[in-house]
Design an enzyme around this catalytic site. Structure first.
Site, PDB file in Angstrom:
ATOM      1  N   ASP A   1     -59.721 -89.276 -54.635  1.00  0.00           N
ATOM      2  CA  ASP A   1     -59.831 -88.017 -54.634  1.00  0.00           C
ATOM      3  C   ASP A   1     -58.973 -87.410 -54.819  1.00  0.00           C
ATOM      4  O   ASP A   1     -58.638 -86.309 -54.412  1.00  0.00           O
ATOM      5  CB  ASP A   1     -60.318 -87.741 -53.219  1.00  0.00           C
ATOM      6  CG  ASP A   1     -60.942 -86.615 -52.898  1.00  0.00           C
ATOM      7  OD1 ASP A   1     -61.770 -85.975 -54.028  1.00  0.00           O
ATOM      8  OD2 ASP A   1     -60.698 -85.814 -52.064  1.00  0.00           O
TER       9      ASP A   1
ATOM     10  N   LYS B   1     -62.417 -87.932 -58.815  1.00  0.00           N
ATOM     11  CA  LYS B   1     -62.421 -86.493 -58.938  1.00  0.00           C
ATOM     12  C   LYS B   1     -61.823 -86.057 -60.205  1.00  0.00           C
ATOM     13  O   LYS B   1     -60.755 -86.702 -60.624  1.00  0.00           O
ATOM     14  CB  LYS B   1     -61.621 -85.569 -57.680  1.00  0.00           C
ATOM     15  CG  LYS B   1     -61.478 -84.406 -57.951  1.00  0.00           C
ATOM     16  CD  LYS B   1     -61.456 -83.599 -56.646  1.00  0.00           C
ATOM     17  CE  LYS B   1     -59.831 -83.969 -55.979  1.00  0.00           C
ATOM     18  NZ  LYS B   1     -59.754 -83.236 -54.844  1.00  0.00           N
TER      19      LYS B   1
ATOM     20  N   TRP C   1     -61.065 -89.707 -46.672  1.00  0.00           N
ATOM     21  CA  TRP C   1     -61.910 -90.677 -47.273  1.00  0.00           C
ATOM     22  C   TRP C   1     -61.881 -92.102 -46.741  1.00  0.00           C
ATOM     23  O   TRP C   1     -62.659 -92.909 -46.276  1.00  0.00           O
ATOM     24  CB  TRP C   1     -61.898 -90.663 -48.893  1.00  0.00           C
ATOM     25  CG  TRP C   1     -62.546 -89.621 -49.662  1.00  0.00           C
ATOM     26  CD1 TRP C   1     -62.985 -88.481 -48.999  1.00  0.00           C
ATOM     27  CD2 TRP C   1     -63.049 -89.709 -50.972  1.00  0.00           C
ATOM     28  NE1 TRP C   1     -63.609 -87.666 -49.873  1.00  0.00           N
ATOM     29  CE2 TRP C   1     -63.672 -88.485 -51.128  1.00  0.00           C
ATOM     30  CE3 TRP C   1     -62.913 -90.702 -51.856  1.00  0.00           C
ATOM     31  CZ2 TRP C   1     -64.219 -88.151 -52.190  1.00  0.00           C
ATOM     32  CZ3 TRP C   1     -63.480 -89.955 -53.071  1.00  0.00           C
ATOM     33  CH2 TRP C   1     -64.090 -89.028 -53.165  1.00  0.00           C
TER      34      TRP C   1
ATOM     35  N   ASP D   1     -51.237 -93.893 -51.403  1.00  0.00           N
ATOM     36  CA  ASP D   1     -50.914 -92.704 -51.482  1.00  0.00           C
ATOM     37  C   ASP D   1     -49.343 -92.758 -51.464  1.00  0.00           C
ATOM     38  O   ASP D   1     -48.631 -93.073 -50.883  1.00  0.00           O
ATOM     39  CB  ASP D   1     -51.424 -91.489 -50.658  1.00  0.00           C
ATOM     40  CG  ASP D   1     -51.499 -89.970 -51.312  1.00  0.00           C
ATOM     41  OD1 ASP D   1     -52.679 -89.589 -51.479  1.00  0.00           O
ATOM     42  OD2 ASP D   1     -50.384 -89.512 -51.207  1.00  0.00           O
TER      43      ASP D   1
ATOM     44  N   ASP E   1     -45.657 -94.513 -55.249  1.00  0.00           N
ATOM     45  CA  ASP E   1     -46.559 -93.947 -56.675  1.00  0.00           C
ATOM     46  C   ASP E   1     -47.380 -94.826 -57.193  1.00  0.00           C
ATOM     47  O   ASP E   1     -47.042 -96.258 -57.586  1.00  0.00           O
ATOM     48  CB  ASP E   1     -45.279 -93.643 -57.411  1.00  0.00           C
ATOM     49  CG  ASP E   1     -45.566 -92.854 -58.772  1.00  0.00           C
ATOM     50  OD1 ASP E   1     -46.624 -92.773 -59.100  1.00  0.00           O
ATOM     51  OD2 ASP E   1     -44.746 -92.203 -59.208  1.00  0.00           O
TER      52      ASP E   1
ATOM     53  N   GLY F   1     -56.331 -88.824 -45.340  1.00  0.00           N
ATOM     54  CA  GLY F   1     -57.015 -89.878 -44.788  1.00  0.00           C
ATOM     55  C   GLY F   1     -58.529 -89.615 -44.600  1.00  0.00           C
ATOM     56  O   GLY F   1     -59.130 -90.465 -43.993  1.00  0.00           O
TER      57      GLY F   1
END
Length: 202
Positions: free
Chosen positions: A116, A156, A57, A75, A94, A55
């Site tokens: 990320d 990312k 970000w 997430d 998911d 958490g």
């Protein structure tokens, strides 16, 4: 020269700074630098944070988004217990499931999509970079479908030969797309970030 394992185990400047400032992980400073350089959050009211646990970000976005803004955080794993706010919507599940996708869509469209997420690593760089590329493509799908015109995107990626291929796809969607490695990335890490600015009109 310290081994990679030792350098990851020992808290560095960024990890200590994150702890002092109340962030779950050092990754927050990567987002902070990218926002400072590219203005990712400028004018954003609704932000989607993919692969957000624990958490950091999400926390930074909540602290910096305008007062009436909303952060939708997603997430498979839960956020850290102290990551909470009235303008936070957390969806646990998911990202590839239809149910989660529908929940994300219902909260959109978005001004900014960030991701990320990193794959579970195996130590085999070929496998790990392939898994990372799959995550990039998943995040880019969400950005393409749910970003507003003019919106921005950040994801990312483990560096490999497909980075330019992904940037080429992004240039079809955004006015500007480029790779960027923030200062807070560990020097031995092969991660980088792909930035898309100003989503084009479809």
């Amino acid at each position: 020269m310290p081994s990679k394992q030792n350098s990851y185990a020992k808290p560095d400047f960024w990890s200590q700074k994150a702890f002092k400032e109340g962030y779950p992980a050092r990754s927050v400073y990567k987002l902070e630098e990218m926002d400072r350089k590219f203005g990712l959050l400028k004018g954003a009211s609704v932000v989607l944070d993919l692969g957000s646990a624990p958490g950091s970000w999400t926390t930074w976005l909540l602290r910096n988004i305008k007062e009436d803004g909303t952060v939708v955080s997603v997430d498979l794993n839960p956020l850290a217990k102290d990551v909470r706010a009235g303008n936070l919507v957390f969806i646990q599940g998911d990202l590839l499931s239809e149910e989660v996708r529908k929940q994300i869509e219902a909260r959109g469209p978005y001004d900014l999509v960030v991701c990320d997420a990193a794959p579970l690593t195996t130590g085999n760089r070929t496998v790990d970079t392939a898994r990372s590329t799959a995550l990039v493509e998943m995040a880019l799908y969400y950005a393409q479908q749910l970003l507003k015109e003019g919106g921005s995107f950040c994801v990312k990626m483990f560096q490999n030969g497909s980075q330019q291929k992904e940037l080429q796809k992004m240039r079809e969607i955004f006015t500007s797309a480029k790779g960027f490695k923030p200062e807070a990335c560990r020097s031995e890490s092969f991660e980088t970030y792909l930035i898309g600015i100003n989503k084009k009109k479809l």
